[in-house]
Design a protein around this motif. Structure first.
Motif, PDB file in Angstrom:
ATOM      1  N   GLY A 314      -3.725  -4.020 -16.856  1.00  0.00           N
ATOM      2  CA  GLY A 314      -3.909  -5.141 -15.943  1.00  0.00           C
ATOM      3  C   GLY A 314      -3.136  -4.962 -14.653  1.00  0.00           C
ATOM      4  O   GLY A 314      -3.630  -5.287 -13.565  1.00  0.00           O
ATOM      5  N   THR A 315      -1.928  -4.415 -14.756  1.00  0.00           N
ATOM      6  CA  THR A 315      -1.124  -4.148 -13.560  1.00  0.00           C
ATOM      7  C   THR A 315      -1.812  -3.152 -12.646  1.00  0.00           C
ATOM      8  O   THR A 315      -1.859  -3.328 -11.427  1.00  0.00           O
ATOM      9  CB  THR A 315       0.257  -3.612 -13.963  1.00  0.00           C
ATOM     10  OG1 THR A 315       0.908  -4.573 -14.792  1.00  0.00           O
ATOM     11  CG2 THR A 315       1.105  -3.329 -12.738  1.00  0.00           C
ATOM     12  N   GLY A 316      -2.368  -2.106 -13.259  1.00  0.00           N
ATOM     13  CA  GLY A 316      -3.083  -1.118 -12.459  1.00  0.00           C
ATOM     14  C   GLY A 316      -4.281  -1.708 -11.751  1.00  0.00           C
ATOM     15  O   GLY A 316      -4.567  -1.382 -10.594  1.00  0.00           O
ATOM     16  N   LEU A 317      -4.973  -2.616 -12.412  1.00  0.00           N
ATOM     17  CA  LEU A 317      -6.138  -3.249 -11.797  1.00  0.00           C
ATOM     18  C   LEU A 317      -5.730  -4.159 -10.638  1.00  0.00           C
ATOM     19  O   LEU A 317      -6.477  -4.315  -9.674  1.00  0.00           O
ATOM     20  CB  LEU A 317      -6.920  -4.040 -12.851  1.00  0.00           C
ATOM     21  CG  LEU A 317      -7.574  -3.188 -13.947  1.00  0.00           C
ATOM     22  CD1 LEU A 317      -8.234  -4.072 -14.990  1.00  0.00           C
ATOM     23  CD2 LEU A 317      -8.579  -2.208 -13.353  1.00  0.00           C
ATOM     24  N   VAL A 318      -4.542  -4.760 -10.728  1.00  0.00           N
ATOM     25  CA  VAL A 318      -4.036  -5.578  -9.616  1.00  0.00           C
ATOM     26  C   VAL A 318      -3.795  -4.706  -8.384  1.00  0.00           C
ATOM     27  O   VAL A 318      -4.073  -5.113  -7.246  1.00  0.00           O
ATOM     28  CB  VAL A 318      -2.739  -6.300 -10.029  1.00  0.00           C
ATOM     29  CG1 VAL A 318      -2.052  -6.930  -8.818  1.00  0.00           C
ATOM     30  CG2 VAL A 318      -3.038  -7.374 -11.066  1.00  0.00           C
ATOM     31  N   LEU A 319      -3.287  -3.492  -8.599  1.00  0.00           N
ATOM     32  CA  LEU A 319      -2.982  -2.599  -7.485  1.00  0.00           C
ATOM     33  C   LEU A 319      -4.200  -1.819  -7.005  1.00  0.00           C
ATOM     34  O   LEU A 319      -4.172  -1.236  -5.916  1.00  0.00           O
ATOM     35  CB  LEU A 319      -1.884  -1.604  -7.897  1.00  0.00           C
ATOM     36  CG  LEU A 319      -0.525  -2.218  -8.243  1.00  0.00           C
ATOM     37  CD1 LEU A 319       0.402  -1.150  -8.803  1.00  0.00           C
ATOM     38  CD2 LEU A 319       0.096  -2.877  -7.026  1.00  0.00           C
ATOM     39  N   LEU A 320      -5.269  -1.795  -7.808  1.00  0.00           N
ATOM     40  CA  LEU A 320      -6.444  -0.990  -7.483  1.00  0.00           C
ATOM     41  C   LEU A 320      -7.095  -1.357  -6.152  1.00  0.00           C
ATOM     42  O   LEU A 320      -7.488  -0.454  -5.393  1.00  0.00           O
ATOM     43  CB  LEU A 320      -7.458  -1.096  -8.625  1.00  0.00           C
ATOM     44  CG  LEU A 320      -8.656  -0.139  -8.581  1.00  0.00           C
ATOM     45  CD1 LEU A 320      -8.183   1.304  -8.587  1.00  0.00           C
ATOM     46  CD2 LEU A 320      -9.588  -0.403  -9.767  1.00  0.00           C
ATOM     47  N   PRO A 321      -7.263  -2.656  -5.812  1.00  0.00           N
ATOM     48  CA  PRO A 321      -7.901  -2.981  -4.521  1.00  0.00           C
ATOM     49  C   PRO A 321      -7.186  -2.365  -3.321  1.00  0.00           C
ATOM     50  O   PRO A 321      -7.832  -2.034  -2.317  1.00  0.00           O
ATOM     51  CB  PRO A 321      -7.834  -4.510  -4.475  1.00  0.00           C
ATOM     52  CG  PRO A 321      -7.787  -4.939  -5.902  1.00  0.00           C
ATOM     53  CD  PRO A 321      -6.987  -3.883  -6.594  1.00  0.00           C
ATOM     54  N   MET A 371      -2.343 -10.501  -5.101  1.00  0.00           N
ATOM     55  CA  MET A 371      -3.289  -9.450  -4.734  1.00  0.00           C
ATOM     56  C   MET A 371      -3.554  -9.442  -3.234  1.00  0.00           C
ATOM     57  O   MET A 371      -3.682  -8.373  -2.623  1.00  0.00           O
ATOM     58  CB  MET A 371      -4.583  -9.626  -5.524  1.00  0.00           C
ATOM     59  CG  MET A 371      -4.405  -9.436  -7.019  1.00  0.00           C
ATOM     60  SD  MET A 371      -5.935  -9.644  -7.968  1.00  0.00           S
ATOM     61  CE  MET A 371      -6.838  -8.174  -7.457  1.00  0.00           C
ATOM     62  N   VAL A 372      -3.624 -10.632  -2.609  1.00  0.00           N
ATOM     63  CA  VAL A 372      -3.824 -10.703  -1.162  1.00  0.00           C
ATOM     64  C   VAL A 372      -2.639 -10.081  -0.433  1.00  0.00           C
ATOM     65  O   VAL A 372      -2.802  -9.267   0.494  1.00  0.00           O
ATOM     66  CB  VAL A 372      -4.033 -12.162  -0.709  1.00  0.00           C
ATOM     67  CG1 VAL A 372      -3.926 -12.283   0.816  1.00  0.00           C
ATOM     68  CG2 VAL A 372      -5.387 -12.672  -1.175  1.00  0.00           C
ATOM     69  N   GLY A 373      -1.421 -10.464  -0.843  1.00  0.00           N
ATOM     70  CA  GLY A 373      -0.233  -9.902  -0.205  1.00  0.00           C
ATOM     71  C   GLY A 373      -0.164  -8.393  -0.356  1.00  0.00           C
ATOM     72  O   GLY A 373       0.132  -7.672   0.608  1.00  0.00           O
ATOM     73  N   ALA A 374      -0.446  -7.889  -1.577  1.00  0.00           N
ATOM     74  CA  ALA A 374      -0.420  -6.447  -1.806  1.00  0.00           C
ATOM     75  C   ALA A 374      -1.494  -5.745  -0.981  1.00  0.00           C
ATOM     76  O   ALA A 374      -1.278  -4.642  -0.460  1.00  0.00           O
ATOM     77  CB  ALA A 374      -0.616  -6.154  -3.295  1.00  0.00           C
ATOM     78  N   ALA A 375      -2.663  -6.394  -0.831  1.00  0.00           N
ATOM     79  CA  ALA A 375      -3.743  -5.804  -0.045  1.00  0.00           C
ATOM     80  C   ALA A 375      -3.374  -5.734   1.432  1.00  0.00           C
ATOM     81  O   ALA A 375      -3.698  -4.756   2.123  1.00  0.00           O
ATOM     82  CB  ALA A 375      -5.023  -6.607  -0.235  1.00  0.00           C
ATOM     83  N   VAL A 376      -2.702  -6.755   1.942  1.00  0.00           N
ATOM     84  CA  VAL A 376      -2.273  -6.737   3.346  1.00  0.00           C
ATOM     85  C   VAL A 376      -1.267  -5.609   3.572  1.00  0.00           C
ATOM     86  O   VAL A 376      -1.345  -4.876   4.573  1.00  0.00           O
ATOM     87  CB  VAL A 376      -1.669  -8.101   3.748  1.00  0.00           C
ATOM     88  CG1 VAL A 376      -1.068  -8.028   5.157  1.00  0.00           C
ATOM     89  CG2 VAL A 376      -2.732  -9.189   3.693  1.00  0.00           C
ATOM     90  N   VAL A 377      -0.327  -5.454   2.647  1.00  0.00           N
ATOM     91  CA  VAL A 377       0.624  -4.340   2.754  1.00  0.00           C
ATOM     92  C   VAL A 377      -0.118  -3.006   2.715  1.00  0.00           C
ATOM     93  O   VAL A 377       0.194  -2.076   3.473  1.00  0.00           O
ATOM     94  CB  VAL A 377       1.674  -4.404   1.623  1.00  0.00           C
ATOM     95  CG1 VAL A 377       2.558  -3.157   1.634  1.00  0.00           C
ATOM     96  CG2 VAL A 377       2.542  -5.644   1.774  1.00  0.00           C
ATOM     97  N   GLY A 378      -1.136  -2.907   1.844  1.00  0.00           N
ATOM     98  CA  GLY A 378      -1.924  -1.681   1.779  1.00  0.00           C
ATOM     99  C   GLY A 378      -2.659  -1.396   3.073  1.00  0.00           C
ATOM    100  O   GLY A 378      -2.755  -0.239   3.510  1.00  0.00           O
ATOM    101  N   THR A 379      -3.164  -2.440   3.721  1.00  0.00           N
ATOM    102  CA  THR A 379      -3.850  -2.268   4.996  1.00  0.00           C
ATOM    103  C   THR A 379      -2.897  -1.725   6.057  1.00  0.00           C
ATOM    104  O   THR A 379      -3.215  -0.776   6.788  1.00  0.00           O
ATOM    105  CB  THR A 379      -4.432  -3.612   5.467  1.00  0.00           C
ATOM    106  OG1 THR A 379      -5.327  -4.108   4.472  1.00  0.00           O
ATOM    107  CG2 THR A 379      -5.174  -3.449   6.786  1.00  0.00           C
ATOM    108  N   GLY A 380      -1.716  -2.319   6.138  1.00  0.00           N
ATOM    109  CA  GLY A 380      -0.729  -1.829   7.101  1.00  0.00           C
ATOM    110  C   GLY A 380      -0.289  -0.415   6.804  1.00  0.00           C
ATOM    111  O   GLY A 380      -0.091   0.403   7.724  1.00  0.00           O
ATOM    112  N   THR A 381      -0.150  -0.089   5.528  1.00  0.00           N
ATOM    113  CA  THR A 381       0.244   1.264   5.146  1.00  0.00           C
ATOM    114  C   THR A 381      -0.809   2.274   5.570  1.00  0.00           C
ATOM    115  O   THR A 381      -0.484   3.387   6.009  1.00  0.00           O
ATOM    116  CB  THR A 381       0.463   1.342   3.623  1.00  0.00           C
ATOM    117  OG1 THR A 381       1.453   0.385   3.242  1.00  0.00           O
ATOM    118  CG2 THR A 381       0.922   2.726   3.209  1.00  0.00           C
TER     119      THR A 381
END
Length: 493
Positions: A314-321, A371-381
């Motif tokens: 489940g953790t991996g799926l949260v980070l997958l997006p 998930m939204v916060g992690a996705a925003v960080v991923g976008t900036g990265t």
């Protein structure tokens, strides 16, 4: 030389290989990131599976980190001297050999040594970026470099859930057999597809510089990664940091006097190169905290009041997006760099990372907000990591791109190691008992997010101090004046 042989091939085959160069190199970069991630789901069970202590088992991660930090600049320099394709295949082959050894053994000492061998794969991305600079026309180079940089996040996002699924439904050795097969496929594809770059920087390899850098980095990163376990004020940690200062100071002195240094420090001292490395250090710190803290937070038990009690899968799926976002946004990064310059892309990316952490601070209880916060960080990265190698490509000679990008990746690695130690220190100091077990508090996680966001802002500020693209703007203006004069001449005729 390989070039004449390739020129003798039918044009259709050459065209096919040229088209496959970018996907094959991206596959290698993704595989490298997967290889670094797959061991994470195993860590809780490895003490039982190997009969070793939890502290000993943690060396399966530490060994990969240390080896990657040492070998990345060394293999980058070797690629500039002896051929980037040749050294790239060597790095992938060492990674594959490490997987095979892990698949065949349950002895913790052998496993740690094999994981250190796999650390050579850290050089895959800088070597591939250097190949792209040499082989692609300028109009295709930006997008390809952005995609190559994004493979770090894509592979990390894919590796965790994939490894968790394999471990859950099969013997844990199967996971390493899978990565070994993929590694062998990667070596074969690079051999068949990628043309050896003719751009070289001849000279003798600086063995003394390589040994000095290795010794200094091992002392530094070992102290950073083990400070939480051994105690930051313990004699071992203080001795490691003192040794790092002394060895790296001597190494710096030796590099300035070497005829063919491992790292051209005079080039590094230029603001455009040196500040890019500093920005890479800060960006690596800010990026790594996202995956590290998110994984722990969503797995925290529900009894904490904030945890979601998710499994590893489940953790991996949260980070997958986040991985898919990095794939989708890499072309956007290339377009921004082409129109505004890579330093603006880097500054914007770091600022978006900080905004992502602001979202995490605002709400870290609801899954969708996490998930939204992690996705925003991923976008900036994506923006930041894609811009960093482009900055280096614009700032160094073609014959030094692999070694210069290797140093840039090294700075990201140091940033990630420092982030891991800093996050661990924050969480250890903010714990509460849940069922007689100490668990980090929500306040501790929010402190970690605040720290990572502040470092991201520092990365953005550093990016804005990097000298701009005056030379490129001047060239574009000159071309514009030339076109204008030509048009006037045609009209007059």
């Amino acid at each position: 030389m390989e070039q004449p042989a390739l020129m003798a091939e039918p044009s259709g085959r050459r065209t096919l290989r040229a088209r496959l160069t970018v996907p094959v190199l991206a596959f290698g970069g993704t595989l490298m990131a997967v290889m670094q991630t797959v061991v994470v789901p195993l860590l809780p069970d490895l003490p039982r599976l190997t009969g070793a202590s939890a502290g000993t088992v943690s060396w399966m991660v530490t060994a990969t980190l240390l080896a990657g930090a040492v070998l990345t600049p060394v293999l980058g320099r070797a690629g500039d001297m002896y051929g980037k394709k040749r050294v790239l295949m060597l790095a992938l082959a060492l990674m594959t050999a490490g997987s095979v050894i892990c698949a065949l053994s349950s002895d913790i000492g052998v496993l740690i040594a094999a994981r250190a061998l796999s650390g050579a794969a850290s050089a895959v991305v800088p070597l591939s970026i250097s190949i792209l600079r040499d082989e692609l026309p300028p109009e295709r180079r930006g997008g390809a470099v952005a995609l190559m940089s994004s493979t770090v996040g894509i592979g990390a996002a894919l590796g965790l859930p994939a490894a968790a699924l394999v471990i859950q439904y099969a013997n844990w050795h199967v996971m390493f057999w899978v990565t070994a097969v993929l590694g062998a496929l990667g070596v074969s594809m690079v051999w068949w597809t990628v043309r050896e770059s003719p751009v070289r920087e001849p000279g003798r390899f600086d063995v003394l510089g390589a040994l000095g850098l290795a010794a200094g980095l091992i002392c530094l990163l070992l102290g950073v990664s083990q400070g939480g376990q051994w105690g930051w004020g313990s004699p071992r940690i203080l001795a490691l940091f003192a040794g790092a200062v002394v060895v790296l100071a001597l190494w710096w002195w030796q590099q300035l006097r070497a005829e063919r240094p491992l790292v051209d420090l005079r080039l590094v001292s230029r603001p455009k190169v040196g500040l890019s490395h500093v920005a890479a250090l800060f960006t690596g710190f800010a990026f790594y905290a996202n995956s590290l803290v998110t994984a722990q937070l969503v797995q925290a038990p529900k009894a904490t009041g904030y945890g979601l009690g998710l499994s590893i899968v489940g953790t991996g799926l949260v980070l997958l997006p986040g991985g898919f976002i990095m794939l989708l946004f890499s072309p956007v990064s290339a377009r921004i760099s082409a129109s505004r310059g890579p330093r603006i892309t880097l500054a914007l990316g770091a600022l978006i990372i900080a905004c992502g952490y602001a979202v995490r601070i605002a709400d870290s209880r609801d899954l969708w907000m996490i998930m939204v916060g992690a996705a925003v960080v991923g976008t900036g990265t994506t923006l930041a990591y894609s811009a960093l190698p482009t900055l280096i490509l614009h700032a160094v000679p073609a014959s030094q791109t692999a070694s210069a990008n290797g140093v840039n990746v090294l700075m990201r690695t140091i940033g990630q190691a420092t982030s891991s130690a800093a996050v661990a220190a924050v969480l250890v100091h903010h714990t509460s008992l849940v069922g007689a077990v100490p668990v980090p508090t929500l306040h501790g996680y929010l402190m970690a997010f605040t720290m990572a966001g502040a470092v991201a802002l520092a990365a953005s500020a550093t990016a804005l101090t990097i000298p701009g693209e005056a030379g490129r703007r001047g060239t574009r203006r000159a071309r514009s004046r030339t076109r204008g004069a030509r048009d006037e001449a045609l009209e007059g005729a």
